[in-house]
Motif scaffolding. Structure first.
Motif, PDB file in Angstrom:
ATOM      1  N   GLY A   1      35.197  39.282  39.920  1.00  0.00           N
ATOM      2  CA  GLY A   1      35.514  38.869  38.556  1.00  0.00           C
ATOM      3  C   GLY A   1      34.296  38.821  37.659  1.00  0.00           C
ATOM      4  O   GLY A   1      34.386  39.068  36.453  1.00  0.00           O
TER       5      GLY A   1
ATOM      6  N   SER B   1      40.417  36.595  36.279  1.00  0.00           N
ATOM      7  CA  SER B   1      39.350  37.070  37.165  1.00  0.00           C
ATOM      8  C   SER B   1      38.327  35.989  37.461  1.00  0.00           C
ATOM      9  O   SER B   1      37.788  35.926  38.560  1.00  0.00           O
TER      10      SER B   1
ATOM     11  N   ALA C   1      43.286  37.838  41.523  1.00  0.00           N
ATOM     12  CA  ALA C   1      42.101  38.650  41.221  1.00  0.00           C
ATOM     13  C   ALA C   1      42.493  40.087  40.861  1.00  0.00           C
ATOM     14  O   ALA C   1      41.943  40.679  39.928  1.00  0.00           O
TER      15      ALA C   1
ATOM     16  N   GLY D   1      43.963  40.103  37.406  1.00  0.00           N
ATOM     17  CA  GLY D   1      42.897  39.996  36.416  1.00  0.00           C
ATOM     18  C   GLY D   1      42.164  41.314  36.213  1.00  0.00           C
ATOM     19  O   GLY D   1      41.839  41.684  35.085  1.00  0.00           O
ATOM     20  N   LEU D   2      41.939  42.021  37.304  1.00  0.00           N
ATOM     21  CA  LEU D   2      41.254  43.316  37.181  1.00  0.00           C
ATOM     22  C   LEU D   2      42.129  44.362  36.514  1.00  0.00           C
ATOM     23  O   LEU D   2      41.622  45.228  35.792  1.00  0.00           O
TER      24      LEU D   2
END
Length: 90
Positions: free
Chosen positions: A22, A45, A81, A84-85
């Protein structure tokens, strides 16, 4: 007892790895203002993995099911995660 400790160590290792990934999103050079979805992705992230672990710790403390809670933490951290990416690509 040992199984629960090892499971939580693995969950925390996944969390630290997700936070480091992140950080690469945050460190990406910006040419213009971030889109609203990219801001949500940045939040996921950076903060999402820790919040997932805290939620799983609460679940484990409430139910006493520490090993399943650690497994859920590792899965939740990975999902958050990745989300978020996908929302804020580097």
């Amino acid at each position: 007892m040992l199984t629960a400790v090892l499971a939580w160590l693995a969950a925390f290792a996944v969390c630290v790895a997700a936070v480091l990934v992140g950080q690469s999103v945050r460190a990406a050079p910006r040419r213009r203002r971030r889109r609203p979805l990219a801001r949500i992705g940045l939040f996921l992230s950076l903060s999402g993995p820790w919040l997932s672990v805290l939620a799983a710790l609460g679940y484990g403390a409430r139910t006493g099911a520490w090993v399943p809670a650690a497994a859920a933490a590792a899965i939740a951290v990975t999902v958050v995660a990745l989300a978020g990416l996908l929302l804020a690509p580097a």
